[in-house]
Design a protein around this motif. Structure first.
Motif, PDB file in Angstrom:
ATOM      1  N   GLY A 152     -56.516 -25.036 -29.777  1.00  0.00           N
ATOM      2  CA  GLY A 152     -55.228 -25.058 -29.672  1.00  0.00           C
ATOM      3  C   GLY A 152     -54.518 -23.678 -31.121  1.00  0.00           C
ATOM      4  O   GLY A 152     -54.247 -22.367 -29.749  1.00  0.00           O
ATOM      5  N   ALA A 153     -55.135 -24.188 -31.816  1.00  0.00           N
ATOM      6  CA  ALA A 153     -55.235 -22.925 -33.406  1.00  0.00           C
ATOM      7  C   ALA A 153     -56.407 -21.786 -32.699  1.00  0.00           C
ATOM      8  O   ALA A 153     -55.990 -20.755 -32.985  1.00  0.00           O
ATOM      9  N   VAL A 154     -57.220 -21.894 -32.496  1.00  0.00           N
ATOM     10  CA  VAL A 154     -58.446 -20.864 -31.838  1.00  0.00           C
ATOM     11  C   VAL A 154     -57.449 -20.096 -30.955  1.00  0.00           C
ATOM     12  O   VAL A 154     -57.884 -18.464 -31.409  1.00  0.00           O
ATOM     13  N   THR A 155     -57.048 -20.514 -30.202  1.00  0.00           N
ATOM     14  CA  THR A 155     -57.151 -20.003 -29.102  1.00  0.00           C
ATOM     15  C   THR A 155     -55.959 -18.936 -28.826  1.00  0.00           C
ATOM     16  O   THR A 155     -55.672 -18.055 -28.856  1.00  0.00           O
ATOM     17  N   LEU A 156     -54.987 -19.247 -29.423  1.00  0.00           N
ATOM     18  CA  LEU A 156     -53.529 -18.941 -30.089  1.00  0.00           C
ATOM     19  C   LEU A 156     -54.228 -17.641 -30.978  1.00  0.00           C
ATOM     20  O   LEU A 156     -53.461 -16.292 -30.655  1.00  0.00           O
ATOM     21  N   PHE A 161     -54.462 -12.006 -31.904  1.00  0.00           N
ATOM     22  CA  PHE A 161     -55.673 -10.737 -31.410  1.00  0.00           C
ATOM     23  C   PHE A 161     -56.461  -9.713 -30.220  1.00  0.00           C
ATOM     24  O   PHE A 161     -56.055  -8.807 -30.610  1.00  0.00           O
ATOM     25  N   THR A 162     -56.250 -10.325 -29.282  1.00  0.00           N
ATOM     26  CA  THR A 162     -57.158  -9.234 -28.342  1.00  0.00           C
ATOM     27  C   THR A 162     -55.287  -8.730 -27.862  1.00  0.00           C
ATOM     28  O   THR A 162     -55.529  -7.293 -26.732  1.00  0.00           O
ATOM     29  N   GLN A 163     -54.347  -9.847 -27.821  1.00  0.00           N
ATOM     30  CA  GLN A 163     -52.897  -8.215 -27.509  1.00  0.00           C
ATOM     31  C   GLN A 163     -53.029  -7.589 -28.217  1.00  0.00           C
ATOM     32  O   GLN A 163     -52.954  -6.635 -27.937  1.00  0.00           O
ATOM     33  N   ARG A 164     -53.013  -7.540 -30.028  1.00  0.00           N
ATOM     34  CA  ARG A 164     -52.942  -6.469 -30.717  1.00  0.00           C
ATOM     35  C   ARG A 164     -54.198  -5.876 -30.178  1.00  0.00           C
ATOM     36  O   ARG A 164     -53.436  -4.585 -30.654  1.00  0.00           O
ATOM     37  N   THR A 165     -55.160  -6.202 -30.133  1.00  0.00           N
ATOM     38  CA  THR A 165     -56.002  -5.001 -29.894  1.00  0.00           C
ATOM     39  C   THR A 165     -55.966  -3.911 -28.355  1.00  0.00           C
ATOM     40  O   THR A 165     -56.244  -3.327 -28.942  1.00  0.00           O
ATOM     41  N   ALA A 166     -55.833  -5.159 -27.571  1.00  0.00           N
ATOM     42  CA  ALA A 166     -55.695  -4.049 -26.056  1.00  0.00           C
ATOM     43  C   ALA A 166     -54.076  -3.402 -26.314  1.00  0.00           C
ATOM     44  O   ALA A 166     -53.963  -1.953 -26.319  1.00  0.00           O
ATOM     45  N   LEU A 167     -52.974  -3.283 -26.719  1.00  0.00           N
ATOM     46  CA  LEU A 167     -51.983  -2.549 -27.318  1.00  0.00           C
ATOM     47  C   LEU A 167     -52.181  -1.625 -28.238  1.00  0.00           C
ATOM     48  O   LEU A 167     -51.587  -0.314 -27.782  1.00  0.00           O
ATOM     49  N   ARG A 168     -53.217  -1.516 -29.208  1.00  0.00           N
ATOM     50  CA  ARG A 168     -53.449  -0.241 -30.307  1.00  0.00           C
ATOM     51  C   ARG A 168     -54.297   0.087 -29.198  1.00  0.00           C
ATOM     52  O   ARG A 168     -54.273   1.886 -29.809  1.00  0.00           O
ATOM     53  N   ALA A 169     -55.155  -0.524 -28.531  1.00  0.00           N
ATOM     54  CA  ALA A 169     -55.845   0.780 -27.447  1.00  0.00           C
ATOM     55  C   ALA A 169     -55.485   1.507 -26.525  1.00  0.00           C
ATOM     56  O   ALA A 169     -55.662   2.155 -26.065  1.00  0.00           O
ATOM     57  N   LEU A 170     -53.759   1.245 -25.957  1.00  0.00           N
ATOM     58  CA  LEU A 170     -53.572   1.651 -24.807  1.00  0.00           C
ATOM     59  C   LEU A 170     -52.768   2.597 -25.625  1.00  0.00           C
ATOM     60  O   LEU A 170     -52.667   3.589 -24.781  1.00  0.00           O
ATOM     61  N   ASP A 171     -52.680   2.594 -27.160  1.00  0.00           N
ATOM     62  CA  ASP A 171     -51.761   4.046 -27.482  1.00  0.00           C
ATOM     63  C   ASP A 171     -52.354   4.375 -28.041  1.00  0.00           C
ATOM     64  O   ASP A 171     -52.474   6.419 -28.073  1.00  0.00           O
ATOM     65  N   ALA A 172     -53.290   3.756 -28.550  1.00  0.00           N
ATOM     66  CA  ALA A 172     -54.944   5.513 -28.561  1.00  0.00           C
ATOM     67  C   ALA A 172     -54.918   5.900 -27.284  1.00  0.00           C
ATOM     68  O   ALA A 172     -55.168   7.319 -27.632  1.00  0.00           O
ATOM     69  N   GLU A 173     -54.843   5.212 -26.705  1.00  0.00           N
ATOM     70  CA  GLU A 173     -55.559   6.156 -25.190  1.00  0.00           C
ATOM     71  C   GLU A 173     -54.549   7.072 -24.900  1.00  0.00           C
ATOM     72  O   GLU A 173     -54.655   7.807 -24.622  1.00  0.00           O
ATOM     73  N   ARG A 174     -53.436   6.899 -25.264  1.00  0.00           N
ATOM     74  CA  ARG A 174     -51.990   7.425 -24.380  1.00  0.00           C
ATOM     75  C   ARG A 174     -51.926   8.971 -25.913  1.00  0.00           C
ATOM     76  O   ARG A 174     -52.118  10.317 -24.944  1.00  0.00           O
ATOM     77  N   ALA A 175     -52.160   8.454 -26.587  1.00  0.00           N
ATOM     78  CA  ALA A 175     -52.852   9.312 -27.548  1.00  0.00           C
ATOM     79  C   ALA A 175     -53.300  10.476 -27.464  1.00  0.00           C
ATOM     80  O   ALA A 175     -52.998  11.973 -27.225  1.00  0.00           O
ATOM     81  N   ARG A 176     -54.711   9.860 -27.104  1.00  0.00           N
ATOM     82  CA  ARG A 176     -55.977  11.289 -26.897  1.00  0.00           C
ATOM     83  C   ARG A 176     -54.879  11.758 -25.081  1.00  0.00           C
ATOM     84  O   ARG A 176     -55.548  12.802 -25.325  1.00  0.00           O
ATOM     85  N   ALA A 177     -55.028  10.656 -24.697  1.00  0.00           N
ATOM     86  CA  ALA A 177     -54.431  11.980 -23.151  1.00  0.00           C
ATOM     87  C   ALA A 177     -52.591  12.921 -23.810  1.00  0.00           C
ATOM     88  O   ALA A 177     -53.542  14.091 -23.066  1.00  0.00           O
ATOM     89  N   HIS A 178     -52.600  12.928 -24.595  1.00  0.00           N
ATOM     90  CA  HIS A 178     -51.153  13.608 -25.517  1.00  0.00           C
ATOM     91  C   HIS A 178     -52.128  15.016 -25.651  1.00  0.00           C
ATOM     92  O   HIS A 178     -51.522  15.950 -25.187  1.00  0.00           O
ATOM     93  N   THR A 179     -52.767  14.429 -26.239  1.00  0.00           N
ATOM     94  CA  THR A 179     -53.519  15.323 -26.990  1.00  0.00           C
ATOM     95  C   THR A 179     -54.409  16.842 -25.755  1.00  0.00           C
ATOM     96  O   THR A 179     -54.604  18.126 -26.180  1.00  0.00           O
ATOM     97  N   THR A 180     -54.781  15.926 -25.017  1.00  0.00           N
ATOM     98  CA  THR A 180     -55.793  16.827 -24.463  1.00  0.00           C
ATOM     99  C   THR A 180     -54.751  17.715 -23.550  1.00  0.00           C
ATOM    100  O   THR A 180     -54.896  18.813 -22.659  1.00  0.00           O
ATOM    101  N   ALA A 181     -53.974  16.660 -22.556  1.00  0.00           N
ATOM    102  CA  ALA A 181     -52.379  17.313 -21.976  1.00  0.00           C
ATOM    103  C   ALA A 181     -51.550  18.601 -22.841  1.00  0.00           C
ATOM    104  O   ALA A 181     -51.141  20.060 -22.057  1.00  0.00           O
TER     105      ALA A 181
END
Length: 182
Positions: A152-156, A161-181
């Protein structure tokens, strides 16, 4: 460069050539084409990505399901409680977390999350096999409870960690899209 949109367009940063407009004017006023829109999957996201963050209790539910095998081995009469928790999890997911299900769906579609899920399964099977190879079996209530808490602890931790990484990746992708736009 005199700071006109037309000149910027001629250089190719925005694309196309439009009429020269002073820097204080907007592209819409000049009749110039608008900046390219964000990709569909990014445009549908709220401005503040923390709104998509799945609550910790959701990961708690998932952790309980990850350790369900050992919980049932420790307490065979616990299966109705696990079924009830599954029903509550589904009900909450379909009502309170409706907006956030997009992130959960995106997480499960990601290769990393599937890799982690398979890794957790391999950890469970591998640890039982390794313990059996050295002559130690996970028998008894205490051993199954200890194993359940560890899984349970490993899963939690991995889900958070996966959520935090995914949100950071989305934020970075959006920032890249804004700069290219822009």
């Amino acid at each position: 460069m005199s700071g006109t949109i037309g000149e910027i367009g001629e250089i190719g940063e925005i694309g196309g050539t439009g009429p020269a407009v002073p820097a204080s004017g907007t592209a819409a006023e000049a009749g110039a084409p608008a900046a390219p829109a964000l990709p569909k999957h990014l445009a549908a996201l709220p401005e503040d990505l923390s709104e998509l963050r799945l609550p910790t209790w959701y990961f708690g539910f998932e952790s309980v399901f990850a350790c369900a095998y050992d919980l049932i081995k420790a307490y065979p009469s616990a299966w109705p409680a696990l079924v009830a928790l599954a029903a509550v999890n589904i009900a909450l997911s379909l009502t309170l977390m409706r907006r956030r299900l997009k992130l959960a769906k995106a997480l499960w579609q990601g290769k990393r999350t599937r890799f982690l899920a398979l890794g957790l399964l391999a950890l469970r099977i591998g640890s039982h096999a390794a313990l059996a190879a050295v002559g130690v079996a996970v028998d008894g209530t205490a051993a199954h409870l200890a194993f359940a808490v560890a899984m349970g602890a490993v899963t939690l931790g991995l889900l958070a960690f996966t959520q935090r990484t995914a949100l950071r990746a989305l934020d970075a992708e959006r920032a890249r899209a804004h700069t290219t736009a822009a």
